[in-house]
Scaffold this active site. Structure first.
Site, PDB file in Angstrom:
ATOM      1  N   THR A  46     -11.752 -18.518 -36.574  1.00 44.97           N
ATOM      2  CA  THR A  46     -12.089 -17.660 -35.436  1.00 44.97           C
ATOM      3  C   THR A  46     -11.575 -18.348 -34.161  1.00 44.97           C
ATOM      4  O   THR A  46     -11.436 -19.567 -34.129  1.00 44.97           O
ATOM      5  CB  THR A  46     -13.603 -17.388 -35.365  1.00 44.97           C
ATOM      6  OG1 THR A  46     -14.296 -18.630 -35.281  1.00 44.97           O
ATOM      7  CG2 THR A  46     -14.082 -16.618 -36.591  1.00 44.97           C
ATOM      8  N   THR A  48     -12.372 -19.387 -30.913  1.00 43.16           N
ATOM      9  CA  THR A  48     -12.950 -20.548 -30.243  1.00 43.16           C
ATOM     10  C   THR A  48     -13.123 -21.719 -31.202  1.00 43.16           C
ATOM     11  O   THR A  48     -12.867 -22.865 -30.842  1.00 43.16           O
ATOM     12  CB  THR A  48     -14.291 -20.178 -29.574  1.00 43.16           C
ATOM     13  OG1 THR A  48     -14.073 -19.073 -28.695  1.00 43.16           O
ATOM     14  CG2 THR A  48     -14.876 -21.337 -28.799  1.00 43.16           C
ATOM     15  N   CYS A  49     -13.515 -21.432 -32.422  1.00 46.59           N
ATOM     16  CA  CYS A  49     -13.707 -22.482 -33.421  1.00 46.59           C
ATOM     17  C   CYS A  49     -12.381 -23.193 -33.711  1.00 46.59           C
ATOM     18  O   CYS A  49     -12.319 -24.411 -33.805  1.00 46.59           O
ATOM     19  CB  CYS A  49     -14.263 -21.889 -34.717  1.00 46.59           C
ATOM     20  SG  CYS A  49     -15.766 -20.923 -34.489  1.00 46.59           S
ATOM     21  N   HIS A  50     -11.335 -22.393 -33.845  1.00 50.86           N
ATOM     22  CA  HIS A  50     -10.025 -22.901 -34.246  1.00 50.86           C
ATOM     23  C   HIS A  50      -9.283 -23.600 -33.100  1.00 50.86           C
ATOM     24  O   HIS A  50      -8.651 -24.630 -33.309  1.00 50.86           O
ATOM     25  CB  HIS A  50      -9.181 -21.738 -34.784  1.00 50.86           C
ATOM     26  CG  HIS A  50      -7.907 -22.149 -35.428  1.00 50.86           C
ATOM     27  ND1 HIS A  50      -7.861 -22.693 -36.689  1.00 50.86           N
ATOM     28  CD2 HIS A  50      -6.633 -22.103 -34.985  1.00 50.86           C
ATOM     29  CE1 HIS A  50      -6.596 -22.957 -37.000  1.00 50.86           C
ATOM     30  NE2 HIS A  50      -5.826 -22.615 -35.982  1.00 50.86           N
TER      31      HIS A  50
END
Length: 162
Positions: A46, A48-50
């Site tokens: 996703t 922001t996570c990535h």
């Protein structure tokens, strides 16, 4: 109820992908007698996570080691196959971050960090947070207000808090 500073993490099992398939990983084996950083993301790959959360710990892992942290662990409510692919795509595993799957959201739910966002296709996912755990006890907990933010849960912020 959400886990808080001073509380002991519950026993939990995660899954990782070993050479011969899925392997169960006991949380107590990871945290007993150790100083560990655990950060969680709403979902592998996703935005922001990535692009923000995992890279922040890749940038700071050496500084955590210098502060006596034994291991940096990323937890996501995904399957171990996705976590392995994500680890390879980001370089997180090569950087020394342990990527663990919480496929049924059992650990995430047990510590009160679960949430649903049906419009985004995220069901029984983890809120975004970072914590320092010493011998099983949460000593620092930085939780984001919104799963799309990565400020207080970023590696640099947690590093500053310890």
């Amino acid at each position: 109820m959400t886990i808080s500073v001073g509380e002991t993490l519950p026993e939990a099992s995660f899954v990782t992908l070993g050479a011969e398939g899925p392997v169960e990983v006991s949380l107590s084996d990871k945290i007993k007698g150790r100083k560990v950083v655990i950060f969680a993301v709403p979902g592998a790959f996703t935005p922001t996570c990535h692009s923000a959360h995992v890279p922040s710990f890749m940038r700071t892992i050496g500084q955590f080691t210098d502060k006596g942290v034994d291991e940096v662990i990323c937890v996501s409510v995904n399957d171990p196959f996705v976590m392995k692919s994500w680890s390879e795509a980001t370089g997180a595993g090569a950087a020394g971050i342990t990527m663990l799957a919480d496929p049924e959201s059992s650990y995430t739910t047990a510590i009160g960090m679960n949430f649903d966002a049906p419009p985004a296709g995220l069901i029984a996912r983890s809120k975004r947070y970072a914590m320092l755990v010493e011998d099983g006890v949460v000593t620092v907990l930085n939780q984001e207000e919104s799963p799309g933010q990565c400020e207080i849960s970023a590696g640099e912020s947690l590093l500053g808090a310890i």
